[in-house]
Design a protein around this motif. Structure first.
Motif, PDB file in Angstrom:
ATOM      1  N   LEU A 264       0.840  -1.199   0.000  1.00  0.00           N
ATOM      2  CA  LEU A 264       0.000   0.000   0.000  1.00  0.00           C
ATOM      3  C   LEU A 264       0.876   1.250   0.000  1.00  0.00           C
ATOM      4  O   LEU A 264       0.654   2.202  -0.749  1.00  0.00           O
ATOM      5  N   PHE A 265       1.889   1.212   0.851  1.00  0.00           N
ATOM      6  CA  PHE A 265       2.825   2.336   0.925  1.00  0.00           C
ATOM      7  C   PHE A 265       3.481   2.560  -0.435  1.00  0.00           C
ATOM      8  O   PHE A 265       3.601   3.694  -0.905  1.00  0.00           O
ATOM      9  N   TRP A 266       3.867   1.478  -1.048  1.00  0.00           N
ATOM     10  CA  TRP A 266       4.536   1.536  -2.355  1.00  0.00           C
ATOM     11  C   TRP A 266       3.648   2.185  -3.423  1.00  0.00           C
ATOM     12  O   TRP A 266       4.115   2.960  -4.252  1.00  0.00           O
ATOM     13  N   VAL A 267       2.385   1.856  -3.368  1.00  0.00           N
ATOM     14  CA  VAL A 267       1.449   2.424  -4.347  1.00  0.00           C
ATOM     15  C   VAL A 267       1.414   3.942  -4.248  1.00  0.00           C
ATOM     16  O   VAL A 267       1.376   4.645  -5.245  1.00  0.00           O
ATOM     17  N   TYR A 268       1.449   4.423  -3.008  1.00  0.00           N
ATOM     18  CA  TYR A 268       1.379   5.860  -2.798  1.00  0.00           C
ATOM     19  C   TYR A 268       2.729   6.533  -2.945  1.00  0.00           C
ATOM     20  O   TYR A 268       2.827   7.759  -2.940  1.00  0.00           O
ATOM     21  N   ASP A 269       3.772   5.755  -3.034  1.00  0.00           N
ATOM     22  CA  ASP A 269       5.127   6.289  -3.034  1.00  0.00           C
ATOM     23  C   ASP A 269       5.471   6.890  -4.391  1.00  0.00           C
ATOM     24  O   ASP A 269       5.711   6.187  -5.371  1.00  0.00           O
ATOM     25  N   LYS A 270       5.514   8.217  -4.427  1.00  0.00           N
ATOM     26  CA  LYS A 270       5.766   8.894  -5.708  1.00  0.00           C
ATOM     27  C   LYS A 270       7.247   9.245  -5.897  1.00  0.00           C
ATOM     28  O   LYS A 270       7.612   9.852  -6.901  1.00  0.00           O
ATOM     29  N   SER A 271       8.083   8.905  -4.912  1.00  0.00           N
ATOM     30  CA  SER A 271       9.508   9.203  -5.074  1.00  0.00           C
ATOM     31  C   SER A 271      10.070   8.370  -6.214  1.00  0.00           C
ATOM     32  O   SER A 271       9.560   7.302  -6.531  1.00  0.00           O
ATOM     33  N   GLU A 272      11.125   8.881  -6.826  1.00  0.00           N
ATOM     34  CA  GLU A 272      11.626   8.197  -8.022  1.00  0.00           C
ATOM     35  C   GLU A 272      12.130   6.791  -7.717  1.00  0.00           C
ATOM     36  O   GLU A 272      12.911   6.578  -6.782  1.00  0.00           O
ATOM     37  N   GLY A 273      11.658   5.871  -8.509  1.00  0.00           N
ATOM     38  CA  GLY A 273      12.015   4.472  -8.291  1.00  0.00           C
ATOM     39  C   GLY A 273      11.489   3.932  -6.973  1.00  0.00           C
ATOM     40  O   GLY A 273      11.935   2.908  -6.484  1.00  0.00           O
ATOM     41  N   GLN A 274      10.542   4.653  -6.383  1.00  0.00           N
ATOM     42  CA  GLN A 274       9.970   4.263  -5.087  1.00  0.00           C
ATOM     43  C   GLN A 274      11.067   4.059  -4.039  1.00  0.00           C
ATOM     44  O   GLN A 274      11.073   3.098  -3.273  1.00  0.00           O
ATOM     45  N   ARG A 275      11.957   5.026  -4.047  1.00  0.00           N
ATOM     46  CA  ARG A 275      13.085   5.041  -3.114  1.00  0.00           C
ATOM     47  C   ARG A 275      12.621   4.946  -1.656  1.00  0.00           C
ATOM     48  O   ARG A 275      13.204   4.230  -0.840  1.00  0.00           O
ATOM     49  N   ARG A 276      11.546   5.663  -1.333  1.00  0.00           N
ATOM     50  CA  ARG A 276      11.094   5.677   0.069  1.00  0.00           C
ATOM     51  C   ARG A 276      10.666   4.292   0.531  1.00  0.00           C
ATOM     52  O   ARG A 276      10.902   3.913   1.673  1.00  0.00           O
ATOM     53  N   THR A 277      10.021   3.561  -0.351  1.00  0.00           N
ATOM     54  CA  THR A 277       9.614   2.209   0.028  1.00  0.00           C
ATOM     55  C   THR A 277      10.838   1.351   0.338  1.00  0.00           C
ATOM     56  O   THR A 277      10.843   0.570   1.299  1.00  0.00           O
ATOM     57  N   ARG A 278      11.877   1.515  -0.463  1.00  0.00           N
ATOM     58  CA  ARG A 278      13.114   0.758  -0.218  1.00  0.00           C
ATOM     59  C   ARG A 278      13.704   1.119   1.142  1.00  0.00           C
ATOM     60  O   ARG A 278      14.153   0.257   1.892  1.00  0.00           O
ATOM     61  N   LYS A 279      13.665   2.408   1.427  1.00  0.00           N
ATOM     62  CA  LYS A 279      14.172   2.854   2.723  1.00  0.00           C
ATOM     63  C   LYS A 279      13.349   2.275   3.863  1.00  0.00           C
ATOM     64  O   LYS A 279      13.877   1.870   4.894  1.00  0.00           O
ATOM     65  N   LEU A 280      12.059   2.281   3.658  1.00  0.00           N
ATOM     66  CA  LEU A 280      11.165   1.732   4.683  1.00  0.00           C
ATOM     67  C   LEU A 280      11.508   0.274   4.962  1.00  0.00           C
ATOM     68  O   LEU A 280      11.636  -0.147   6.113  1.00  0.00           O
ATOM     69  N   ILE A 281      11.691  -0.483   3.896  1.00  0.00           N
ATOM     70  CA  ILE A 281      12.022  -1.895   4.047  1.00  0.00           C
ATOM     71  C   ILE A 281      13.354  -2.066   4.766  1.00  0.00           C
ATOM     72  O   ILE A 281      13.474  -2.825   5.727  1.00  0.00           O
TER      73      ILE A 281
END
Lengths: 220, 220
Positions: free
Chosen positions: B166-183
């Motif tokens: 769900l977070f990834w879907v909303y993650d508009k950072s390039e390449g979904q960088r924030r999701t990677r950080k979260l993980i």
DNA sequence: TGAAACTTTTGAACGTGTTCAAGGACGAGT
DNA sequence: ACTCGTCCTTGAACACGTTCAAAAGTTTCA
């Protein structure tokens, strides 16, 4: 009477919300709303740019009611677990009439483009109002919540509330009994869990969790 | 060749998935799929009862790929944090081509009536496969996870994975960088958090959490 | 009062997902 | 070769959300 226009708008909104409650989202067609309200389809669209905006109307109304009812419920409770319970239970209370509508609402709300998206811009006001409830629940609790948690906790609890709402939507038990149980069980656990922050080893983990939350939040 | 029918089915599915990836969910109309595949609209419906079922096709394919890639990634990692990272990162990897499609997918998936609903019956197989990945991540980790947690942990992690998605879907950072950080941030924290279960006071809370999870799950 | 400007209302029309009666293709049994 | 039955395919038709040009109503101002 400057209110002629506003009157039509209210009429459409009222009819729509009533129909959402009584026959659900899909069966409440724009044509049916218009007919029931005695206006043309185009006229409904003059006031609400989309069916989603009628859902937003509902969302705002439910949030407003939650704010009122929760504030009242919070008056008589001191401890965090109790206050959390109060906020969550009243939240479920105000949503209750719309339970069958729930999954459609969430399907609408979850797309970023929707005006009802709880994270989106169009519902900033509703979200802030909701957040304020949780802030009040945290700040007004005694014994007080650990200072380092106090800042971020309301937002995290609000997020958990979104989770509870999701659970509630899927909860097919009568009267959504399971959701009530979840709230009654989880609220004291959260309170107890937070009190563990004093234990040195645990406190470190808490700090890191908060750090992560902040990192992920900032880096947009 | 008994495969004539199967061939048409595959053709339609392939065209649909390609279009989902390339032009998104809404622009991929049933008429456009049919035309691109060189069949009639009705014929597409002969194989897929709804547009949602084409989404399900995608879901299954992505899950299958995740199972393969994750299993491979797990081979070389021992510790829980690393294994969790591996599973989550590969999960995001396989979803990546569909990121712009994400919110529509979730909006579809979240309604209980949808065949793609991850909690629903129609995707029992996909869910079990996904759960199996997390079970393998937990069971194969060394040092081993506390025994009392081992049973329920995979399911909870899977749930967290839904949250990450769900977070990834909303993650508009390039390449979904924030999701990677979260993980990267959350995986070690989860592992460390779980290791706290040994501390007496904390263990009690853990027990209660598990108890609550079981209660809420059973009482349907 | 009258005309211009603005607000409100209308309903036909568009593109969408989906349905369905009708017909075509093709193999099995005679 | 013929027919029956099953599988596959078609495209028109339906109800839906939404749009929009046009009409009707209302206000403003001289």
């Amino acid at each position: 009477m400057a209110a002629k226009s506003e009157q039509t708008r209210q009429l459409v909104a009222d009819v729509a919300l009533k129909m959402f409650r009584e026959i659900g989202f899909e069966k409440t067609t724009m044509r049916a709303i218009a007919q029931e309200a005695g206006v043309s389809v185009g006229n409904a669209y003059y006031y609400f740019a989309s069916k989603d905006e009628l859902v937003q109307e509902l969302y705002i109304q439910v949030q407003d009611e939650h704010a009122v009812v929760a504030a009242q419920a919070l008056e008589s409770v001191q401890d965090l677990a109790g206050r959390l319970k109060a906020v969550l239970h009243t939240g479920v209370d105000v949503m209750a009439p719309y339970h069958q509508f729930g999954s459609d609402f969430i399907a609408t709300a979850i797309r970023p483009s929707s005006p009802v998206n709880p994270f989106g811009e169009a519902s900033t006001a509703a979200r802030e109002a909701s957040l304020a409830i949780f802030r009040s629940a945290v700040d007004g609790s005694s014994p007080a919540v650990a200072k380092k948690l106090r800042g971020d906790l309301p937002e995290l609890l609000w997020l958990a509330y979104m989770g509870v709402a999701l659970f509630w939507v899927y909860d097919k038990s009568e009267g959504q009994r399971r959701t009530r149980k979840l709230i009654d069980g989880a609220a004291p656990l959260v309170a107890r869990g937070l009190s563990l922050a004093k234990i040195p080893g645990v406190g470190k983990v808490f700090d890191d969790v908060l750090g992560l939350v902040r990192t992920v939040k900032e880096d947009s």
